[in-house]
Scaffold this motif. Structure first.
Motif, short mmCIF file in Angstrom:
data_model
loop_
_atom_site.label_atom_id
_atom_site.label_comp_id
_atom_site.label_asym_id
_atom_site.label_seq_id
_atom_site.Cartn_x
_atom_site.Cartn_y
_atom_site.Cartn_z
N ALA A 1 -11.10 -5.29 6.56
CA ALA A 1 -11.72 -4.99 5.27
C ALA A 1 -10.95 -3.88 4.58
O ALA A 1 -10.76 -2.80 5.16
CB ALA A 1 -13.17 -4.57 5.45
N PRO A 2 -10.47 -4.09 3.36
CA PRO A 2 -9.77 -3.02 2.64
C PRO A 2 -10.73 -1.90 2.30
O PRO A 2 -11.94 -2.11 2.23
CB PRO A 2 -9.27 -3.72 1.38
CG PRO A 2 -10.23 -4.83 1.17
CD PRO A 2 -10.63 -5.30 2.54
N PRO A 3 -10.21 -0.71 2.07
CA PRO A 3 -11.10 0.41 1.72
C PRO A 3 -11.75 0.17 0.36
O PRO A 3 -11.19 -0.53 -0.50
CB PRO A 3 -10.15 1.61 1.68
CG PRO A 3 -8.80 1.02 1.44
CD PRO A 3 -8.80 -0.31 2.13
N PRO A 4 -12.92 0.71 0.16
CA PRO A 4 -13.58 0.57 -1.15
C PRO A 4 -12.67 1.07 -2.28
O PRO A 4 -12.04 2.12 -2.16
CB PRO A 4 -14.83 1.44 -1.02
CG PRO A 4 -15.09 1.52 0.45
CD PRO A 4 -13.73 1.50 1.11
N GLY A 5 -12.59 0.30 -3.33
CA GLY A 5 -11.79 0.70 -4.47
C GLY A 5 -10.31 0.45 -4.33
O GLY A 5 -9.52 0.87 -5.19
N LEU B 1 -5.62 3.20 2.29
CA LEU B 1 -5.32 2.08 3.17
C LEU B 1 -5.06 2.56 4.59
O LEU B 1 -5.60 2.02 5.57
CB LEU B 1 -4.11 1.31 2.64
CG LEU B 1 -3.61 0.18 3.53
CD1 LEU B 1 -4.60 -0.99 3.52
CD2 LEU B 1 -2.22 -0.29 3.08
N LEU B 2 -4.24 3.59 4.73
CA LEU B 2 -3.91 4.11 6.06
C LEU B 2 -5.14 4.68 6.75
O LEU B 2 -5.30 4.55 7.97
CB LEU B 2 -2.81 5.17 5.96
CG LEU B 2 -1.44 4.66 5.52
CD1 LEU B 2 -0.47 5.82 5.33
CD2 LEU B 2 -0.89 3.67 6.55
N ALA B 3 -6.03 5.29 5.98
CA ALA B 3 -7.25 5.83 6.56
C ALA B 3 -8.18 4.73 7.06
O ALA B 3 -8.94 4.93 8.01
CB ALA B 3 -7.98 6.70 5.53
N ALA B 4 -8.09 3.54 6.44
CA ALA B 4 -8.97 2.43 6.80
C ALA B 4 -8.43 1.59 7.94
O ALA B 4 -9.18 0.77 8.51
CB ALA B 4 -9.20 1.54 5.57
N LEU B 5 -7.16 1.74 8.30
CA LEU B 5 -6.60 0.91 9.35
C LEU B 5 -7.24 1.23 10.69
O LEU B 5 -7.36 2.41 11.06
CB LEU B 5 -5.09 1.12 9.45
CG LEU B 5 -4.20 0.58 8.34
CD1 LEU B 5 -2.75 0.85 8.66
CD2 LEU B 5 -4.43 -0.91 8.14
#
Length: 311
Positions: free
Chosen positions: A11-15, A53-57
């Motif tokens: 799931a991609p990060p919100p926004g 993006l990197l924070a959500a990986l």
């Protein structure tokens, strides 16, 4: 396909404002025109998007960055995890009194041309490097007596987890074709020093570099640039191409992969080669050079992904 349309495995990060694709074909985007698919391909639009993006990986998901894909072999089994290609927000070029700040997605040759137009010298060597500024910083790219280490002031990077940081040139401990970036670092932008100079003089130096490249390198072939690093002087006074020549490898073939007749530190796809043939030919060259000269050549081309059937 936009981020909201993808399969739910990631799931991609919100926004998230960039593009995120599943099983994206990579071969047409590489200079060799070989390789499998990216499990995920992301194109964040700017630094904020990249950090999110990197924070959500997931911690278990590997990732890598592709720039111009000019100095890379992507293996036939593709690249598991996330492949990141920087979007339009990483393409800026802004000159100040003593230098230029440019985004990591800017092509090296484009930056050289911009410096010429601005009457700024010192970056002519970038006209001879087929890649992006981010890749040039990451490997301390250089040619014809100049390299990134000689002009870099600082680089902005993003890290796994989404942290961003500015590194000074001294932090990178530059060496031949090496920069000591933190593991997983993504170069976002860099500042390079320039000097005022006459455009005619800059243009003449760039023309000389381009003429030398055209005369000595297979520029019209499907290739990946210099294949192997020159060995340290303590190991050999010969350059990589001279060692390859001495080992009798000029023109050597494996399937549709060939050692260039024009410059034997270049491998070329003569048409229809697979990544395994190109990489295998490189390993065959390394083995022959080691047997003939005692020198173990180190790859300069990055090899990414997994062999076919192992994904």
């Amino acid at each position: 396909m936009m981020a909201a349309d993808i399969a739910p495995a990631f799931a991609p990060p919100p926004g998230f404002r960039g593009r995120l694709l599943r099983d994206s074909v990579l071969a047409p985007q590489t200079w060799f025109r070989v390789g499998g698919v990216a499990e995920w391909l992301a194109r964040p639009v700017d630094a904020e998007d990249l950090a999110a993006l990197l924070a959500a990986l997931p911690a278990t998901m590997s990732f890598c960055v592709l720039g111009a894909a000019s100095n890379v072999i992507i293996r036939d089994g593709g690249i598991p995890g996330m492949v990141i290609r920087l979007g339009r927000g990483f393409g800026g070029i802004a000159f100040d009194d003593g230098g230029v700040v440019a985004g990591a997605a800017v092509l090296d040759a484009t930056l050289a041309e911009a410096a010429l137009a601005a009457g700024r010298g010192g970056l002519e060597f970038l006209a001879g490097i087929p890649g992006t500024l981010g890749g040039a910083v990451a490997m301390n790219a250089g040619c014809y007596g100049s390299e990134i280490a000689s002009v870099l002031d600082w680089a902005d990077i993003a890290l796994a987890g989404g942290e961003t940081r500015r590194l000074q040139a001294a932090d990178l401990a530059f060496a031949y074709r090496h920069a000591a970036l933190p593991a997983g670092a993504v170069v976002m932008a860099a500042r390079l020093r320039t000097r005022a100079d006459a455009p005619a003089a800059i243009a003449a130096r760039m023309a000389e570099i381009r003429a030398q490249r055209a005369a000595t390198q297979p520029l019209r072939a499907r290739t990946g640039g210099s294949t192997f690093r020159n060995p340290p002087p303590a190991e050999s006074t010969l350059k990589a191409w001279e060692l390859i020549e001495a080992a009798g490898c000029r023109g050597l073939r494996l399937g549709a992969a060939q050692v260039s007749e024009q410059h034997c530190n270049f491998l070329i796809n003569t048409g229809g080669a697979r990544a395994a043939e190109i990489e295998g030919l490189g390993e065959r060259v390394r083995a022959r050079v080691l047997a003939a000269t005692g020198v173990s050549l180190a790859w300069e081309i990055r090899r990414l992904g997994v062999p076919e059937g192992r994904r």
